[in-house]
Motif scaffolding. Sequence first.
Motif, PDB file in Angstrom:
ATOM      1  N   TYR A 108      30.485 -28.712 -71.193  1.00 19.79           N
ATOM      2  CA  TYR A 108      28.942 -28.403 -71.032  1.00 19.79           C
ATOM      3  C   TYR A 108      28.886 -28.362 -69.590  1.00 19.79           C
ATOM      4  O   TYR A 108      29.768 -28.521 -68.645  1.00 19.79           O
ATOM      5  CB  TYR A 108      28.104 -29.840 -71.368  1.00 19.79           C
ATOM      6  CG  TYR A 108      28.331 -31.017 -70.661  1.00 19.79           C
ATOM      7  CD1 TYR A 108      27.323 -31.382 -69.745  1.00 19.79           C
ATOM      8  CD2 TYR A 108      29.293 -31.947 -71.127  1.00 19.79           C
ATOM      9  CE1 TYR A 108      27.580 -32.559 -69.225  1.00 19.79           C
ATOM     10  CE2 TYR A 108      29.346 -33.304 -70.384  1.00 19.79           C
ATOM     11  CZ  TYR A 108      28.565 -33.426 -69.503  1.00 19.79           C
ATOM     12  OH  TYR A 108      28.539 -34.834 -68.754  1.00 19.79           O
ATOM     13  N   GLN A 109      27.688 -27.775 -69.280  1.00 27.82           N
ATOM     14  CA  GLN A 109      27.266 -27.519 -67.899  1.00 27.82           C
ATOM     15  C   GLN A 109      26.041 -28.293 -67.667  1.00 27.82           C
ATOM     16  O   GLN A 109      25.108 -28.498 -68.259  1.00 27.82           O
ATOM     17  CB  GLN A 109      26.972 -26.071 -67.638  1.00 27.82           C
ATOM     18  CG  GLN A 109      28.470 -25.325 -67.698  1.00 27.82           C
ATOM     19  CD  GLN A 109      28.284 -23.801 -67.395  1.00 27.82           C
ATOM     20  OE1 GLN A 109      27.114 -23.409 -67.912  1.00 27.82           O
ATOM     21  NE2 GLN A 109      29.156 -23.374 -66.505  1.00 27.82           N
ATOM     22  N   VAL A 110      25.822 -28.506 -66.658  1.00 31.03           N
ATOM     23  CA  VAL A 110      24.366 -28.948 -65.973  1.00 31.03           C
ATOM     24  C   VAL A 110      23.776 -27.753 -65.157  1.00 31.03           C
ATOM     25  O   VAL A 110      24.570 -27.270 -64.159  1.00 31.03           O
ATOM     26  CB  VAL A 110      24.313 -30.350 -64.825  1.00 31.03           C
ATOM     27  CG1 VAL A 110      23.227 -30.619 -64.278  1.00 31.03           C
ATOM     28  CG2 VAL A 110      25.314 -31.354 -65.365  1.00 31.03           C
ATOM     29  N   ILE A 111      22.814 -27.394 -65.711  1.00 30.58           N
ATOM     30  CA  ILE A 111      21.888 -26.157 -65.141  1.00 30.58           C
ATOM     31  C   ILE A 111      20.863 -26.549 -64.333  1.00 30.58           C
ATOM     32  O   ILE A 111      19.917 -27.407 -64.695  1.00 30.58           O
ATOM     33  CB  ILE A 111      21.521 -25.242 -66.336  1.00 30.58           C
ATOM     34  CG1 ILE A 111      22.664 -25.351 -67.278  1.00 30.58           C
ATOM     35  CG2 ILE A 111      20.955 -24.125 -65.757  1.00 30.58           C
ATOM     36  CD1 ILE A 111      23.649 -24.494 -66.796  1.00 30.58           C
ATOM     37  N   GLY A 112      20.729 -25.754 -63.145  1.00 30.03           N
ATOM     38  CA  GLY A 112      19.554 -26.192 -62.010  1.00 30.03           C
ATOM     39  C   GLY A 112      18.655 -25.008 -62.366  1.00 30.03           C
ATOM     40  O   GLY A 112      19.145 -23.751 -62.815  1.00 30.03           O
ATOM     41  N   LEU A 113      17.257 -25.354 -62.019  1.00 25.51           N
ATOM     42  CA  LEU A 113      16.389 -24.125 -62.121  1.00 25.51           C
ATOM     43  C   LEU A 113      15.736 -24.338 -61.155  1.00 25.51           C
ATOM     44  O   LEU A 113      14.998 -25.411 -60.532  1.00 25.51           O
ATOM     45  CB  LEU A 113      15.215 -24.699 -63.462  1.00 25.51           C
ATOM     46  CG  LEU A 113      14.215 -23.460 -63.684  1.00 25.51           C
ATOM     47  CD1 LEU A 113      15.109 -22.231 -64.174  1.00 25.51           C
ATOM     48  CD2 LEU A 113      13.178 -24.200 -64.562  1.00 25.51           C
ATOM     49  N   ASP A 114      15.488 -23.069 -60.226  1.00 25.00           N
ATOM     50  CA  ASP A 114      14.914 -22.907 -59.039  1.00 25.00           C
ATOM     51  C   ASP A 114      13.311 -22.442 -59.071  1.00 25.00           C
ATOM     52  O   ASP A 114      12.920 -22.081 -60.328  1.00 25.00           O
ATOM     53  CB  ASP A 114      15.597 -21.957 -57.973  1.00 25.00           C
ATOM     54  CG  ASP A 114      15.591 -20.725 -58.485  1.00 25.00           C
ATOM     55  OD1 ASP A 114      14.902 -20.146 -59.180  1.00 25.00           O
ATOM     56  OD2 ASP A 114      16.451 -19.902 -57.898  1.00 25.00           O
ATOM     57  N   ARG A 115      12.615 -22.469 -58.172  1.00 22.23           N
ATOM     58  CA  ARG A 115      11.246 -21.992 -58.178  1.00 22.23           C
ATOM     59  C   ARG A 115      10.813 -20.734 -58.658  1.00 22.23           C
ATOM     60  O   ARG A 115       9.853 -20.257 -59.199  1.00 22.23           O
ATOM     61  CB  ARG A 115      10.451 -22.058 -56.880  1.00 22.23           C
ATOM     62  CG  ARG A 115      10.714 -23.518 -56.429  1.00 22.23           C
ATOM     63  CD  ARG A 115      10.038 -23.938 -55.002  1.00 22.23           C
ATOM     64  NE  ARG A 115      10.305 -25.122 -54.598  1.00 22.23           N
ATOM     65  CZ  ARG A 115      10.076 -26.535 -54.945  1.00 22.23           C
ATOM     66  NH1 ARG A 115       9.143 -26.365 -55.992  1.00 22.23           N
ATOM     67  NH2 ARG A 115      10.256 -27.653 -54.321  1.00 22.23           N
ATOM     68  N   GLN A 116      12.052 -19.660 -58.481  1.00 26.48           N
ATOM     69  CA  GLN A 116      11.743 -18.383 -59.155  1.00 26.48           C
ATOM     70  C   GLN A 116      12.222 -18.123 -60.766  1.00 26.48           C
ATOM     71  O   GLN A 116      12.402 -17.121 -61.187  1.00 26.48           O
ATOM     72  CB  GLN A 116      12.720 -17.306 -58.226  1.00 26.48           C
ATOM     73  CG  GLN A 116      12.244 -17.159 -56.767  1.00 26.48           C
ATOM     74  CD  GLN A 116      12.346 -18.337 -56.059  1.00 26.48           C
ATOM     75  OE1 GLN A 116      13.314 -18.870 -55.932  1.00 26.48           O
ATOM     76  NE2 GLN A 116      11.219 -18.839 -55.169  1.00 26.48           N
ATOM     77  N   GLY A 117      12.594 -19.487 -61.238  1.00 22.73           N
ATOM     78  CA  GLY A 117      13.032 -19.429 -62.541  1.00 22.73           C
ATOM     79  C   GLY A 117      14.428 -18.909 -62.828  1.00 22.73           C
ATOM     80  O   GLY A 117      14.830 -18.912 -64.076  1.00 22.73           O
ATOM     81  N   GLN A 118      15.241 -18.828 -61.745  1.00 20.45           N
ATOM     82  CA  GLN A 118      16.612 -18.478 -61.794  1.00 20.45           C
ATOM     83  C   GLN A 118      17.404 -19.772 -62.007  1.00 20.45           C
ATOM     84  O   GLN A 118      17.200 -21.130 -61.492  1.00 20.45           O
ATOM     85  CB  GLN A 118      17.266 -18.038 -60.425  1.00 20.45           C
ATOM     86  CG  GLN A 118      16.502 -16.605 -60.078  1.00 20.45           C
ATOM     87  CD  GLN A 118      16.745 -15.767 -61.228  1.00 20.45           C
ATOM     88  OE1 GLN A 118      17.956 -15.313 -61.363  1.00 20.45           O
ATOM     89  NE2 GLN A 118      15.546 -15.059 -61.670  1.00 20.45           N
ATOM     90  N   GLU A 119      18.677 -19.590 -62.879  1.00 19.15           N
ATOM     91  CA  GLU A 119      19.343 -20.712 -63.287  1.00 19.15           C
ATOM     92  C   GLU A 119      20.759 -20.479 -62.485  1.00 19.15           C
ATOM     93  O   GLU A 119      21.179 -19.769 -62.248  1.00 19.15           O
ATOM     94  CB  GLU A 119      19.635 -20.848 -64.856  1.00 19.15           C
ATOM     95  CG  GLU A 119      18.444 -20.982 -65.666  1.00 19.15           C
ATOM     96  CD  GLU A 119      18.437 -20.679 -67.058  1.00 19.15           C
ATOM     97  OE1 GLU A 119      19.908 -20.748 -67.670  1.00 19.15           O
ATOM     98  OE2 GLU A 119      17.852 -20.758 -67.908  1.00 19.15           O
ATOM     99  N   SER A 120      21.264 -22.043 -62.175  1.00 21.82           N
ATOM    100  CA  SER A 120      22.460 -21.993 -61.462  1.00 21.82           C
ATOM    101  C   SER A 120      23.421 -23.276 -62.015  1.00 21.82           C
ATOM    102  O   SER A 120      22.536 -24.326 -62.580  1.00 21.82           O
ATOM    103  CB  SER A 120      22.465 -22.061 -59.948  1.00 21.82           C
ATOM    104  OG  SER A 120      21.709 -23.174 -59.596  1.00 21.82           O
ATOM    105  N   VAL A 121      24.632 -23.130 -62.093  1.00 21.01           N
ATOM    106  CA  VAL A 121      25.190 -24.198 -62.475  1.00 21.01           C
ATOM    107  C   VAL A 121      25.434 -25.250 -61.248  1.00 21.01           C
ATOM    108  O   VAL A 121      26.075 -24.962 -60.498  1.00 21.01           O
ATOM    109  CB  VAL A 121      26.683 -23.564 -62.990  1.00 21.01           C
ATOM    110  CG1 VAL A 121      27.571 -25.252 -63.493  1.00 21.01           C
ATOM    111  CG2 VAL A 121      26.538 -22.843 -64.195  1.00 21.01           C
ATOM    112  N   ILE A 122      25.152 -26.610 -61.631  1.00 17.09           N
ATOM    113  CA  ILE A 122      25.204 -27.499 -60.583  1.00 17.09           C
ATOM    114  C   ILE A 122      26.332 -28.448 -60.971  1.00 17.09           C
ATOM    115  O   ILE A 122      27.131 -28.674 -59.837  1.00 17.09           O
ATOM    116  CB  ILE A 122      24.083 -28.618 -60.796  1.00 17.09           C
ATOM    117  CG1 ILE A 122      22.664 -28.018 -60.594  1.00 17.09           C
ATOM    118  CG2 ILE A 122      24.227 -30.043 -60.075  1.00 17.09           C
ATOM    119  CD1 ILE A 122      21.727 -28.971 -60.672  1.00 17.09           C
ATOM    120  N   ALA A 123      26.903 -28.497 -62.209  1.00 12.50           N
ATOM    121  CA  ALA A 123      28.272 -29.058 -62.310  1.00 12.50           C
ATOM    122  C   ALA A 123      28.808 -28.665 -63.568  1.00 12.50           C
ATOM    123  O   ALA A 123      28.027 -28.231 -64.655  1.00 12.50           O
ATOM    124  CB  ALA A 123      28.118 -30.490 -62.587  1.00 12.50           C
TER     125      ALA A 123
END
Length: 148
Positions: free
Chosen positions: A128-143
Amino acid sequence: MRRSLLLATLSTVLFGSLAHAAEPLAIDVYRDPNCGCCTAWIKHLEENGFAVTDHVETDMTGVKSRLGVPHRLGSCHTGVIDGKFVEGHVPAADILKLRAQPDLLGAAVPGMPMGSPGMEMGDRHDAYQVIGLDRQGQESVIADYPAH
């Protein structure tokens, strides 16, 4: 007498400072009253130094909507720390990563992967991944947690 007073003073200063440094981080957790994995995740947080305020909710969809959790990142419970959402079975260490990233609105572990905190099932660990969400709605993998 002076030595005892000095030792008592040093002890108070030292241990008082350590207690202050180890002050738990406050997090609110919203969960359905019938969910067992939610209480297991709360236990994980408490074991890792978080002070949890447990909110039992009957309308989790409304809670998630109010907090800005996108449906695609959904899971069973939602935490809030420093005004940011923590959706699903996010490990405590990754909540600390979230707090250190001011550009993120929240972090999520979508679904309910086996082996994530609160979803322990013996030796079974799904990837599994931990997904971050930024203010522009873009997702990135935190872990990224591999299966094993």
